[in-house]
Every structure is written in C-alpha cells, then in structure tokens.
Design an enzyme around this catalytic site. Structure first.
Site, PDB file in Angstrom:
ATOM      1  N   ARG A  27     -15.480   9.672  -7.961  1.00  0.00           N
ATOM      2  CA  ARG A  27     -14.950   8.331  -7.972  1.00  0.00           C
ATOM      3  C   ARG A  27     -14.720   8.119  -9.550  1.00  0.00           C
ATOM      4  NH1 ARG A  27     -15.855   4.827  -3.831  1.00  0.00           N
ATOM      5  NH2 ARG A  27     -14.614   3.448  -4.910  1.00  0.00           N
ATOM      6  N   GLN A  45     -11.122   5.994  -2.723  1.00  0.00           N
ATOM      7  CA  GLN A  45     -12.176   7.014  -2.276  1.00  0.00           C
ATOM      8  C   GLN A  45     -11.360   8.319  -1.947  1.00  0.00           C
ATOM      9  OE1 GLN A  45     -15.605   6.759  -1.457  1.00  0.00           O
ATOM     10  NE2 GLN A  45     -15.369   8.754  -1.717  1.00  0.00           N
ATOM     11  N   CYS A  47     -18.181   9.534   2.537  1.00  0.00           N
ATOM     12  CA  CYS A  47     -17.762   8.576   1.402  1.00  0.00           C
ATOM     13  C   CYS A  47     -19.192   7.733   0.785  1.00  0.00           C
ATOM     14  CB  CYS A  47     -16.818   7.532   1.703  1.00  0.00           C
ATOM     15  SG  CYS A  47     -17.137   6.411   2.884  1.00  0.00           S
ATOM     16  N   ARG A 107     -12.297  -5.837  -4.329  1.00  0.00           N
ATOM     17  CA  ARG A 107     -12.976  -5.105  -2.878  1.00  0.00           C
ATOM     18  C   ARG A 107     -12.858  -6.574  -2.373  1.00  0.00           C
ATOM     19  NH1 ARG A 107     -17.832  -1.520  -1.508  1.00  0.00           N
ATOM     20  NH2 ARG A 107     -16.134   0.346  -2.014  1.00  0.00           N
ATOM     21  N   ASP A 123     -17.966   8.471   8.592  1.00  0.00           N
ATOM     22  CA  ASP A 123     -18.308   7.293   7.767  1.00  0.00           C
ATOM     23  C   ASP A 123     -18.991   6.357   8.755  1.00  0.00           C
ATOM     24  OD1 ASP A 123     -18.200   5.174   6.122  1.00  0.00           O
ATOM     25  OD2 ASP A 123     -16.188   4.403   6.547  1.00  0.00           O
ATOM     26  N   HIS A 127      -9.081   2.339   1.886  1.00  0.00           N
ATOM     27  CA  HIS A 127      -9.840   2.428   0.529  1.00  0.00           C
ATOM     28  C   HIS A 127      -9.239   3.703  -0.207  1.00  0.00           C
ATOM     29  CE1 HIS A 127     -13.332   2.449  -1.551  1.00  0.00           C
ATOM     30  NE2 HIS A 127     -14.163   3.101  -0.940  1.00  0.00           N
TER      31      HIS A 127
HETATM   32  N1  NVA Z   1     -15.913   1.904   6.144  1.00  0.00           N
HETATM   33  C1  NVA Z   1     -16.870   1.224   5.108  1.00  0.00           C
HETATM   34  C2  NVA Z   1     -16.812   2.231   3.811  1.00  0.00           C
HETATM   35  C3  NVA Z   1     -17.783   1.774   2.741  1.00  0.00           C
HETATM   36  C4  NVA Z   1     -17.662   2.477   1.209  1.00  0.00           C
HETATM   37  C5  NVA Z   1     -16.876  -0.114   4.926  1.00  0.00           C
HETATM   38  O1  NVA Z   1     -15.904  -0.632   4.934  1.00  0.00           O
HETATM   39  O2  NVA Z   1     -17.981  -0.738   5.030  1.00  0.00           O
HETATM   40  N1   CP Z   2     -17.948   4.762  -1.204  1.00  0.00           N
HETATM   41  C1   CP Z   2     -18.089   3.611  -1.597  1.00  0.00           C
HETATM   42  O1   CP Z   2     -16.836   2.811  -1.777  1.00  0.00           O
HETATM   43  O2   CP Z   2     -19.231   2.968  -1.844  1.00  0.00           O
HETATM   44  P1   CP Z   2     -19.672   1.535  -2.470  1.00  0.00           P
HETATM   45  O3   CP Z   2     -19.528   0.822  -1.218  1.00  0.00           O
HETATM   46  O4   CP Z   2     -21.068   1.973  -2.930  1.00  0.00           O
HETATM   47  O5   CP Z   2     -18.795   1.229  -3.459  1.00  0.00           O
END
Ligand code: NVA
Ligand code: CP
Length: 306
Positions: free
Chosen positions: A287, A134, A259, A104, A219, A131
């Site tokens: 997930r 997801q 998500c 990540r 989101d 992502h």
């Molecule tokens: N768009 C959000 C998704 C989190 C799962 C982010 O990147 O923070």
């Molecule tokens: N939706 C998702 O990826 O959640 P987290 O940021 O908690 O991993």
C-alpha cells in the site's frame, strides 16, 4: 476542473496502471536501499476519513513524509464537514490550500462531488462502492510473487463488496479472468458485471470456483457501515470461509491475498495468513509503495519550478 483524479481504476489507462506498479517497485527498492527521495517537498495531502483505517491512513501519511511532504488527517467530527458544510464548498476551500486530497467515505457520490469541485487531485481511499488503492497494492504483490497477472484466473470469495467491485475493474484493466463466489443477493455491482461481460463469472460454489485459480482472495463478511447485518451475514457466509483445503483445490501456484483487517475464524481459517501461499503482509506493505507511485504521478505532475 482540470486536475487528474483517482476515484476508480478506470481513471487510468491499462498502460498507466502497469507503469504505476513498476514505479511502486522502484520506489520500494529505493526505500529498501535507504535512498532519500523527496519529490513532494513542501507538498501537503489532506486526508478525510469518515470511516476507520489503519493501513490507508498510515501508508498515505508515511508516504507523504518519506517524499518530503506532509499529510493532514481530517475527521468529519472535528471539521465543518460533520456539521453539514456542503461537500462542494469544502472541496473549493480545501483544494486552494492542499496539493491533493484523499477521501475515505460511505457514499461514492461524496468523492465525485468533491472531485468535481476540486482544483487538485482527489484519491479514493475507499468508498462503499470501490477500493482502487488496495488494488494497486494487490496487483503489485501478485506481480512480485508470481509475475504478470494477464491471462490468469482470479477468484473472489465472499461478499460482492467494494473490494470485489474493484477486482472487476482490475480484471478489465489488467486483463485477467475473474470468478466471483458469493451467496445469492450479495453480488457485486450489476453495472460493473455488465461492463466486464465474459471476463467475470459468478460461480456460487467456492470449491468449484477455485479449480485452476492462480489468485484467491476474500474480505470481511460485513464491511464498515454494515455492522447491523453482521449476525445475519455470519450465518449466511459460513460456506464461504477460505482455508488451506480450499487453496489445495486451486492451481499449485496459487497465491492468497487479503486486504486486511482479517477476521480469523470467519472469512479465513485461523491459520491461513501463516500459510506459505499467503502474501498478505507484503500486500499490506505495498500500500505504501503503490500509493507513493500514485502520489508522485498525480501530484508531481502539477509541480511548477521557478
Ligand atoms: N470491505 C471492507 C474493506 C476494508 C479495508 C470495508 O469496506 O469495510
Ligand atoms: N485494507 C485497508 O484499507 O485497511 P485499512 O482499513 O486499515 O485502511
């Protein structure tokens, strides 16, 4: 190098994606029936998190343990990555000890560079651009609740962010129409929009966008790394809040997904996750199952029995 990676939904064929989701449903059933299934015994997944996470970390970690393997959480704060060891060097070393690596990160290039230097599969656990894990869960959830998504109309509301970009790839791979309702200046990737062609439409007004929609999703307005812009975004995105009245304007079979984590009172109304049209909790659970299917697909393929 020869390993198969999952950095984007485009790394799999549409057929492979559908099989992954079918497999996720089988694995979910096995777990619900309490069947012990350990295809990744002694296998180790490394997980590099440059950003926070609840679901992604837990689902990968629990998934590996359930499969008889282990997962190791690696934070840049405690590894040499945070002190400037080149990604390529880290990839060469880590991939000699691990069976797969989940990352990540901020810059998507970190993933591509790691993958280019890795002997083992690399999985995108979210980047600034995409992502894809997801989306496996989202597509599984739609299938479980409403059947095939092919030919359906999906509406993305809010920021044209990493999730939105992955929805564009999903529209291509799973064969649905996508409408994106976002403020000017917050569009998804121009490259992906061009690639998707007629499959994706930008419709500024959310009320206009949701007419006939079978799936509505949104989101956060400020993603991880955009904390500085949060105030400004709150004002700008106000007309993009999803509430029950907005879902009432969609198709009567509409499903709502998020998500998570959610900000009630911002991108969704306080009560939306309690609405019977929302499947956000099943989506979060999926997930686990979807990524177990992915791990089995990527890692078990490289097993050698003696
Ligand atoms: N768009 C959000 C998704 C989190 C799962 C982010 O990147 O923070
Ligand atoms: N939706 C998702 O990826 O959640 P987290 O940021 O908690 O991993």
């Amino acid at each position: 190098m020869s390993a198969r990676h999952f950095l984007s939904l485009m790394d799999c064929s549409p057929t492979e994606l559908v099989s992954l989701i079918r497999r996720a449903m089988e694995l979910k059933d096995l777990r619900n029936r309490g069947v012990l299934f350990e295809p990744l015994k002694n296998r180790v997944l490394g997980m590099i998190f440059e950003k926070a996470s609840t679901r992604t970390r837990l689902s990968f970690e629990a998934g590996m343990i359930q499969f008889g393997g282990q997962a190791i959480f690696l934070s840049p704060r405690d590894t040499q990555l945070g002190r400037g060891e080149p990604i390529a060097d880290a990839a060469k070393v880590m991939s000699r000890m691990l069976d797969a690596v989940m990352i990540r990160t901020f810059a998507h290039d970190t993933l591509t560079e790691f993958a280019a230097n890795s002997r083992v599969p690399v999985i995108n656990g979210l980047s600034d651009d995409l992502h894809p894990c997801q989306l496996l869960a989202d597509m599984q959830t739609y299938l479980e609740h409403r059947g095939s998504i092919a030919g359906k109309t999906v509406v993305w509301i809010g920021d044209g962010n990493n999730m939105c970009n992955s929805y564009i790839e999903a529209a291509i791979q799973f064969d649905f129409q996508l409408r994106v309702a976002c403020p000017e200046g917050y569009e998804p990737s121009a490259r992906l929009l061009a690639e998707a062609g007629e499959r994706v439409q930008i419709i500024r007004d959310p009320r206009q966008a949701v007419v006939g929609a079978h799936l509505v999703t949104t989101d956060v307005w400020a993603s991880m790394g955009q904390e500085d812009e949060a105030q400004e975004r709150m004002k700008l995105f106000k007309p993009y809040q999803v509430d029950r009245a907005l879902l009432d304007m969609a198709d009567e079979s509409v499903l709502f997904l998020h998500c998570l984590p959610a900000h009630r009172g911002e991108e969704i109304s306080e009560d939306l996750l309690d609405d019977p049209r929302s499947a956000a909790w099943d989506q979060a659970e999926n997930r686990l199952h979807a990524q177990k299917a992915l791990l089995e697909f990527l890692v078990e393929a490289s097993h050698h029995h003696v």
